[in-house]
Motif scaffolding. Sequence first.
Motif, PDB file in Angstrom:
ATOM      1  N   PRO A  40       0.750  -1.367   0.007  1.00 50.23           N
ATOM      2  CA  PRO A  40       0.042  -0.043   0.020  1.00 50.23           C
ATOM      3  C   PRO A  40       0.867   1.226   0.166  1.00 50.23           C
ATOM      4  CG  PRO A  40      -0.771  -1.454   1.794  1.00 50.23           C
ATOM      5  CD  PRO A  40       0.523  -1.932   1.219  1.00 50.23           C
ATOM      6  N   THR A  41       0.613   2.084  -0.978  1.00 47.59           N
ATOM      7  CA  THR A  41       1.509   3.207  -1.105  1.00 47.59           C
ATOM      8  C   THR A  41       0.905   4.592  -1.159  1.00 47.59           C
ATOM      9  OG1 THR A  41       3.076   1.860  -2.358  1.00 47.59           O
ATOM     10  CG2 THR A  41       3.338   4.048  -2.531  1.00 47.59           C
ATOM     11  N   LEU A  42       1.305   5.555  -0.707  1.00 48.49           N
ATOM     12  CA  LEU A  42       0.741   7.048  -0.939  1.00 48.49           C
ATOM     13  C   LEU A  42       1.452   7.847  -1.911  1.00 48.49           C
ATOM     14  CD1 LEU A  42      -1.465   8.634   0.590  1.00 48.49           C
ATOM     15  CD2 LEU A  42       0.462   9.848   1.975  1.00 48.49           C
ATOM     16  N   HIS A  43       0.881   8.277  -3.085  1.00 47.09           N
ATOM     17  CA  HIS A  43       1.505   8.787  -4.076  1.00 47.09           C
ATOM     18  C   HIS A  43       1.141  10.248  -3.958  1.00 47.09           C
ATOM     19  CE1 HIS A  43       1.712   9.629  -8.671  1.00 47.09           C
ATOM     20  NE2 HIS A  43       2.904  10.000  -8.209  1.00 47.09           N
ATOM     21  N   SER A  63       4.324   4.206   9.454  1.00 46.66           N
ATOM     22  CA  SER A  63       3.449   4.307   8.380  1.00 46.66           C
ATOM     23  C   SER A  63       3.559   5.174   7.377  1.00 46.66           C
ATOM     24  CB  SER A  63       1.958   4.296   8.869  1.00 46.66           C
ATOM     25  OG  SER A  63       1.339   5.529   9.357  1.00 46.66           O
ATOM     26  N   LYS A  64       2.994   4.952   6.195  1.00 43.05           N
ATOM     27  CA  LYS A  64       3.001   6.014   5.087  1.00 43.05           C
ATOM     28  C   LYS A  64       2.187   7.328   5.577  1.00 43.05           C
ATOM     29  CE  LYS A  64      -1.048   4.113   2.605  1.00 43.05           C
ATOM     30  NZ  LYS A  64      -1.384   3.039   3.842  1.00 43.05           N
ATOM     31  N   GLU A  65       1.138   7.375   6.290  1.00 47.37           N
ATOM     32  CA  GLU A  65       0.599   8.492   6.855  1.00 47.37           C
ATOM     33  C   GLU A  65       1.343   9.311   7.691  1.00 47.37           C
ATOM     34  OE1 GLU A  65      -2.454   5.904   5.253  1.00 47.37           O
ATOM     35  OE2 GLU A  65      -0.806   5.434   6.936  1.00 47.37           O
ATOM     36  N   HIS A  89       3.785  -3.063   8.703  1.00 47.90           N
ATOM     37  CA  HIS A  89       3.479  -1.886   9.141  1.00 47.90           C
ATOM     38  C   HIS A  89       2.269  -1.050   8.461  1.00 47.90           C
ATOM     39  CE1 HIS A  89       7.741  -2.174  10.049  1.00 47.90           C
ATOM     40  NE2 HIS A  89       7.482  -1.277  11.310  1.00 47.90           N
ATOM     41  N   GLY A  90       1.585  -0.303   9.232  1.00 46.03           N
ATOM     42  CA  GLY A  90       0.320   0.174   8.452  1.00 46.03           C
ATOM     43  C   GLY A  90      -0.734  -0.706   8.104  1.00 46.03           C
ATOM     44  N   ALA A  91      -1.118  -0.510   6.665  1.00 41.70           N
ATOM     45  CA  ALA A  91      -2.063  -1.407   5.884  1.00 41.70           C
ATOM     46  C   ALA A  91      -1.462  -2.668   5.486  1.00 41.70           C
ATOM     47  CB  ALA A  91      -2.806  -0.724   5.036  1.00 41.70           C
ATOM     48  N   GLN A  92      -0.260  -2.738   5.437  1.00 42.39           N
ATOM     49  CA  GLN A  92       0.476  -3.776   5.021  1.00 42.39           C
ATOM     50  C   GLN A  92       0.311  -4.902   5.776  1.00 42.39           C
ATOM     51  OE1 GLN A  92       1.573  -5.890   2.769  1.00 42.39           O
ATOM     52  NE2 GLN A  92       3.212  -4.787   1.865  1.00 42.39           N
ATOM     53  N   VAL A 404      -7.406   0.245  26.926  1.00 42.88           N
ATOM     54  CA  VAL A 404      -7.854   0.442  25.227  1.00 42.88           C
ATOM     55  C   VAL A 404      -6.784   1.416  24.597  1.00 42.88           C
ATOM     56  CG1 VAL A 404      -9.684   1.457  23.769  1.00 42.88           C
ATOM     57  CG2 VAL A 404     -10.248   0.335  25.816  1.00 42.88           C
ATOM     58  N   ALA A 405      -6.573   2.545  25.166  1.00 41.92           N
ATOM     59  CA  ALA A 405      -5.082   3.224  24.668  1.00 41.92           C
ATOM     60  C   ALA A 405      -4.055   2.685  24.221  1.00 41.92           C
ATOM     61  CB  ALA A 405      -5.065   4.752  25.348  1.00 41.92           C
ATOM     62  N   VAL A 406      -3.501   1.765  25.384  1.00 44.32           N
ATOM     63  CA  VAL A 406      -2.323   0.984  25.228  1.00 44.32           C
ATOM     64  C   VAL A 406      -2.585   0.068  24.341  1.00 44.32           C
ATOM     65  CG1 VAL A 406      -0.573  -0.638  26.272  1.00 44.32           C
ATOM     66  CG2 VAL A 406      -1.498   1.649  27.315  1.00 44.32           C
ATOM     67  N   GLY A 407      -3.485  -0.608  24.261  1.00 45.14           N
ATOM     68  CA  GLY A 407      -3.820  -1.774  23.324  1.00 45.14           C
ATOM     69  C   GLY A 407      -4.017  -1.539  21.819  1.00 45.14           C
ATOM     70  N   TRP A 408      -4.612  -0.275  21.718  1.00 49.00           N
ATOM     71  CA  TRP A 408      -4.827   0.166  20.294  1.00 49.00           C
ATOM     72  C   TRP A 408      -3.390   0.895  19.787  1.00 49.00           C
ATOM     73  CZ3 TRP A 408      -9.853  -0.346  18.540  1.00 49.00           C
ATOM     74  CH2 TRP A 408      -9.976   0.319  17.151  1.00 49.00           C
ATOM     75  N   THR A 409      -2.384   1.367  20.725  1.00 52.32           N
ATOM     76  CA  THR A 409      -1.440   2.110  20.235  1.00 52.32           C
ATOM     77  C   THR A 409      -0.625   0.946  19.831  1.00 52.32           C
ATOM     78  OG1 THR A 409      -1.777   3.920  21.632  1.00 52.32           O
ATOM     79  CG2 THR A 409       0.599   3.586  20.732  1.00 52.32           C
ATOM     80  N   ALA A 410      -0.639  -0.071  20.742  1.00 53.33           N
ATOM     81  CA  ALA A 410       0.452  -1.259  20.408  1.00 53.33           C
ATOM     82  C   ALA A 410       0.123  -1.931  19.076  1.00 53.33           C
ATOM     83  CB  ALA A 410       0.815  -1.909  21.488  1.00 53.33           C
ATOM     84  N   ALA A 411      -1.179  -2.192  19.047  1.00 57.72           N
ATOM     85  CA  ALA A 411      -1.682  -3.277  18.176  1.00 57.72           C
ATOM     86  C   ALA A 411      -1.665  -2.402  16.664  1.00 57.72           C
ATOM     87  CB  ALA A 411      -2.901  -3.717  18.123  1.00 57.72           C
ATOM     88  N   VAL A 412      -1.624  -1.133  16.739  1.00 57.40           N
ATOM     89  CA  VAL A 412      -1.796  -0.440  15.491  1.00 57.40           C
ATOM     90  C   VAL A 412      -0.289  -0.065  14.990  1.00 57.40           C
ATOM     91  CG1 VAL A 412      -2.428   1.945  14.193  1.00 57.40           C
ATOM     92  CG2 VAL A 412      -4.016   0.201  15.619  1.00 57.40           C
ATOM     93  N   MET A 413       0.711   0.410  15.832  1.00 60.79           N
ATOM     94  CA  MET A 413       1.634   0.901  15.700  1.00 60.79           C
ATOM     95  C   MET A 413       2.964  -0.375  15.382  1.00 60.79           C
ATOM     96  SD  MET A 413       2.216   4.354  17.621  1.00 60.79           S
ATOM     97  CE  MET A 413       3.512   4.788  16.621  1.00 60.79           C
ATOM     98  N   LEU A 414       2.791  -1.325  16.230  1.00 64.28           N
ATOM     99  CA  LEU A 414       3.935  -2.212  16.307  1.00 64.28           C
ATOM    100  C   LEU A 414       3.816  -3.067  15.066  1.00 64.28           C
ATOM    101  CD1 LEU A 414       4.001  -3.390  20.113  1.00 64.28           C
ATOM    102  CD2 LEU A 414       5.488  -1.858  18.853  1.00 64.28           C
ATOM    103  N   PRO A 415       4.873  -3.649  14.337  1.00 63.31           N
ATOM    104  CA  PRO A 415       4.882  -4.356  12.887  1.00 63.31           C
ATOM    105  C   PRO A 415       4.511  -5.905  13.380  1.00 63.31           C
ATOM    106  CG  PRO A 415       7.280  -3.709  13.669  1.00 63.31           C
ATOM    107  CD  PRO A 415       6.598  -3.039  14.655  1.00 63.31           C
ATOM    108  N   LEU A 416       3.711  -6.308  12.236  1.00 67.69           N
ATOM    109  CA  LEU A 416       3.563  -7.735  12.339  1.00 67.69           C
ATOM    110  C   LEU A 416       4.739  -8.625  11.936  1.00 67.69           C
ATOM    111  CD1 LEU A 416       0.129  -7.600  10.122  1.00 67.69           C
ATOM    112  CD2 LEU A 416       0.370  -7.731  12.459  1.00 67.69           C
TER     113      LEU A 416
END
Length: 417
Positions: A40-43, A63-65, A89-92, A404-416
Amino acid sequence: MVRRAWWVVLTLAMVLAAQWMMARGHADLAVNEELLAGNPTLHVSAEEEYRGTVIVLHGFGGSKEMMQYWGYALARLGFDVYIPDLPGHGAQTAPMADSPGTANQVRDALVAAGRAEPDRVGLIGHPTSLNPLAPLYDLDAVADAARRLSSDVGGDVPAGAAPGGSPAWLLLGLAGGVGALPAVAALVRPDPRRSGRRQQPAGLVTGLAAVAVSLLSAVLAVVYLRVPQLGVATLDYLLPYFLVAAVVLLLLRKLWPREFGASAPGEAESVPHSLLRGLAVALAFLGALVPVIHQNVTYFVPTGPRILPLAATALAYWLYAFQEESLKRAVAGGPSPAGLVLGLAAKILMVATWVGAGVLPNPPAHLPAVLPVALGVLVTLEILSGVLAAMRLSALSVALAEAVAVGWTAAVMLPLL
């Protein structure tokens, strides 16, 4: 009640106004999302003299954003900018891989499609990570990057750097997002007359001792415990860490209630009401602050592979946060500055144990890379928790909002992985 509701409306209006003004500030640019070589790429491009193609890479947990301001600034200087979500990362949804390999894939895809010349493709962001917000305030950094890129792609050096956006609107959005949390908390807070009696104080030193024992026990236990099935960097370490710390702290408070405080006996609110109040504040975090931090509303809902890690991390941290929040109130018999001091000390000690884990057997992988950000997030949440506690929200409500804040931040920002 009506006056408190107006504060919620005002903070949300600040967020929406800031987001709209920031989007309007980039109306002169063509911004599109596309899939290049599976990434997924931002152009970002502008109707300027073409100086070459640039691939911008984000750092660990990015992330790209997060790198879009570099895209805006470089596009205004005539570069055709592509910002991919690196694997993991991100949507990848692909597992984490090396950054240069992804950049080569994107470059080859652009060249094969005739959208870039092979000898006019520059790379920025590797091996040194870029400050995502630098284009908002440091035009010299943008100018230096533009000169290096012009040398790489064989183009003319731009006359001057252009800003990537206005920091004022970003700060306004952040102010509104942060303000939405206490505004919603004030709207849903319980009746002070039903907050129950105060507890017998346990003492700050006693509370610090309990936290230290629980966190040191946790860091020693996770030498042998891991949950690799989560598939997200560092969560295999953090999940058992929070669980062990919660269990040890609970045992201390149950076995020695006089020394470490009983389980919040001074709070008369029912569990369902506490959960609903905590959930309301958590939704304020997700709806008002997350889109501002990540500069994209898609982060309101993480990708599929991150849902289970988010839930598991939030649950594990909630169990620990509830024990810590109850202990903080036991320190002085209720919400107090001493409780805030205990909470801040606990967060600093938590990060210190993660640093120390690097010298133990089976050290946590990737955790050192996120320690500075983790410390900032935890300290910020602790201050917000202190505000919520001062508004007489129960320990259960405050712990849920923080989890919720910690879980959301960790799950969204940390890479798969």
